[in-house]
Design a protein around this motif. Structure first.
Motif, short mmCIF file in Angstrom:
data_model
loop_
_atom_site.label_atom_id
_atom_site.label_comp_id
_atom_site.label_asym_id
_atom_site.label_seq_id
_atom_site.Cartn_x
_atom_site.Cartn_y
_atom_site.Cartn_z
N ASN A 1 -10.33 17.34 -15.77
CA ASN A 1 -11.79 17.20 -15.95
C ASN A 1 -12.10 15.99 -16.82
OD1 ASN A 1 -14.42 18.04 -15.42
ND2 ASN A 1 -14.54 19.26 -17.29
N ALA A 2 -11.42 14.88 -16.54
CA ALA A 2 -11.55 13.66 -17.34
C ALA A 2 -12.41 12.59 -16.68
CB ALA A 2 -10.16 13.09 -17.65
N GLU A 3 -12.90 12.85 -15.49
CA GLU A 3 -13.68 11.87 -14.75
C GLU A 3 -15.11 11.84 -15.29
OE1 GLU A 3 -13.71 8.82 -12.82
OE2 GLU A 3 -12.14 10.00 -11.88
N LEU A 4 -15.64 10.64 -15.51
CA LEU A 4 -17.02 10.46 -15.96
C LEU A 4 -17.82 9.77 -14.86
CD1 LEU A 4 -16.28 9.17 -19.58
CD2 LEU A 4 -16.97 11.48 -18.92
N SER A 5 -19.10 10.08 -14.78
CA SER A 5 -19.90 9.53 -13.68
C SER A 5 -21.04 8.61 -14.16
CB SER A 5 -20.50 10.68 -12.85
OG SER A 5 -21.31 11.49 -13.67
N LEU B 1 0.82 -1.22 0.00
CA LEU B 1 0.00 0.00 0.00
C LEU B 1 0.85 1.26 0.00
CD1 LEU B 1 -2.74 -1.10 2.56
CD2 LEU B 1 -3.07 -0.74 0.11
N SER B 2 1.97 1.23 0.71
CA SER B 2 2.83 2.42 0.77
C SER B 2 3.42 2.75 -0.59
CB SER B 2 3.95 2.21 1.80
OG SER B 2 4.88 1.24 1.36
N ARG B 3 3.57 1.74 -1.44
CA ARG B 3 4.12 1.96 -2.78
C ARG B 3 3.05 2.40 -3.77
NH1 ARG B 3 7.64 -3.66 -3.18
NH2 ARG B 3 9.13 -3.19 -1.51
N VAL B 4 1.88 1.76 -3.69
CA VAL B 4 0.88 1.93 -4.74
C VAL B 4 -0.09 3.08 -4.46
CG1 VAL B 4 -0.84 0.74 -6.15
CG2 VAL B 4 1.06 -0.55 -5.19
N THR B 5 -0.43 3.31 -3.19
CA THR B 5 -1.42 4.35 -2.87
C THR B 5 -1.04 5.73 -3.40
OG1 THR B 5 -2.18 3.11 -0.93
CG2 THR B 5 -2.72 5.46 -1.01
N PRO B 6 0.20 6.20 -3.24
CA PRO B 6 0.55 7.52 -3.78
C PRO B 6 0.40 7.59 -5.30
CG PRO B 6 2.22 6.78 -2.21
CD PRO B 6 1.34 5.61 -2.48
N ILE B 7 0.69 6.49 -5.98
CA ILE B 7 0.55 6.45 -7.44
C ILE B 7 -0.91 6.57 -7.84
CG2 ILE B 7 0.88 5.01 -9.49
CD1 ILE B 7 3.34 3.81 -8.02
N LEU B 8 -1.76 5.78 -7.17
CA LEU B 8 -3.19 5.83 -7.49
C LEU B 8 -3.78 7.19 -7.16
CD1 LEU B 8 -5.52 4.15 -8.61
CD2 LEU B 8 -6.08 3.49 -6.28
N ASP B 9 -3.38 7.77 -6.04
CA ASP B 9 -3.86 9.11 -5.67
C ASP B 9 -3.48 10.14 -6.74
OD1 ASP B 9 -4.94 8.12 -3.34
OD2 ASP B 9 -3.33 8.85 -2.04
N ALA B 10 -2.27 10.00 -7.29
CA ALA B 10 -1.81 10.93 -8.32
C ALA B 10 -2.62 10.77 -9.60
CB ALA B 10 -0.33 10.71 -8.61
N ILE B 11 -3.02 9.54 -9.93
CA ILE B 11 -3.85 9.31 -11.12
C ILE B 11 -5.23 9.94 -10.93
CG2 ILE B 11 -4.95 7.56 -12.56
CD1 ILE B 11 -2.56 5.71 -11.90
N TYR B 12 -5.81 9.75 -9.75
CA TYR B 12 -7.11 10.38 -9.46
C TYR B 12 -6.99 11.90 -9.55
CZ TYR B 12 -10.16 6.48 -8.20
OH TYR B 12 -10.98 5.37 -8.24
N GLU B 13 -5.94 12.44 -9.00
CA GLU B 13 -5.72 13.89 -9.02
C GLU B 13 -5.59 14.39 -10.46
OE1 GLU B 13 -2.17 16.94 -7.67
OE2 GLU B 13 -2.54 15.17 -6.42
N MET B 14 -4.91 13.64 -11.29
CA MET B 14 -4.75 13.99 -12.70
C MET B 14 -6.10 14.04 -13.42
SD MET B 14 -2.44 11.96 -15.53
CE MET B 14 -3.35 10.41 -15.34
N TYR B 15 -6.95 13.07 -13.17
CA TYR B 15 -8.27 13.04 -13.80
C TYR B 15 -9.13 14.23 -13.34
CZ TYR B 15 -8.12 8.77 -16.52
OH TYR B 15 -7.83 7.85 -17.49
N THR B 16 -9.00 14.58 -12.08
CA THR B 16 -9.75 15.73 -11.57
C THR B 16 -9.27 17.03 -12.21
OG1 THR B 16 -10.14 14.63 -9.45
CG2 THR B 16 -10.38 17.02 -9.50
N LYS B 17 -7.96 17.20 -12.26
CA LYS B 17 -7.39 18.43 -12.82
C LYS B 17 -7.72 18.60 -14.30
CE LYS B 17 -3.45 19.30 -9.75
NZ LYS B 17 -1.97 19.36 -9.64
#
Length: 210
Positions: free
Chosen positions: A203-207, A185-201
């Motif tokens: 405006n690529a997230e679909l609901s 988790l310590s390795r992967v969580t920061p990477i996944l958080d950065a991907i989510y942040e990228m989608y938010t910035k």
């Protein structure tokens, strides 16, 4: 944790630019995690979806490794390429669903490693799986899929059996397995958080609901 730690994720760089190829090579080892959850009718499609999305992103990357060197590059280039069809297309869409499957996996493991449990049934992982589903996937599923997932928690393996499966059948003390989950988790969580942040910035997230 043989299954989770057999291929390391590269540390997240300071600029949060995630290199596509090392990411795909690391994440390609994770779909078998869903075999450890049993209930093939529910989790086999999740595994297949994860695997399929990895292949879609890899195909885009292979078409021009220099152009698609980072995940950020993929979103930027596809936005320009596809115009109004973006982000409902290509590797952008595949990565959107891939990150959701990974989010489910990480929240489930985090909940287990944090010791969250049903005190009356401490060896069950229903509480952990429902938390992961609520956070990562429920809002994107229609009524039928929600019912299917909710029902599936009653067929999940015991925590002890899940940890043994993650160790590929080896008998390991629970605290050892939990420590390996922490490492993962310590390795992967920061990477996944950065991907989510990228989608938010971007405006690529679909609901929309699957």
């Amino acid at each position: 944790m043989a299954l989770l730690l057999e291929h390391e994720f590269k540390p997240l760089p300071a600029d949060k630019q995630i290199e596509t190829l090392p990411f795909l090579e690391a994440v390609a080892h994770l779909p078998p995690f869903f075999d450890c959850l049993g209930t093939p009718i529910v989790y086999s499609p999740v595994k297949a979806d994860l695997t399929g999305n990895i292949k879609k992103i890899r195909a885009v990357y292979d078409s021009n490794p220099a152009k698609f060197k980072t995940l950020q590059n993929i979103l930027e280039v596809e936005k320009e390429m596809h115009g109004s069809a973006w982000p409902k297309i290509g590797a952008t869409l595949a990565l959107m669903w891939l990150k959701r499957g990974l989010k489910f996996m990480l929240v489930l493991l985090q909940s287990i490693s944090d010791g969250e449990r049903d005190e009356e049934h401490p060896n069950l992982i229903r509480v952990n799986a429902m938390k992961a589903y609520e956070i990562a996937l429920r809002r994107y599923h229609g009524w039928m899929l929600q019912k299917l997932f909710t029902g599936s928690v009653y067929a999940l393996p015991y925590k002890s059996d899940l940890l043994k499966a993650l160790e590929k059948g080896r008998e390991v003390k629970e605290e050892e397995s939990i420590e390996k989950i922490h490492q993962f988790l310590s390795r992967v969580t920061p990477i996944l958080d950065a991907i989510y942040e990228m989608y938010t910035k971007m405006n690529a997230e679909l609901s929309y609901k699957a």
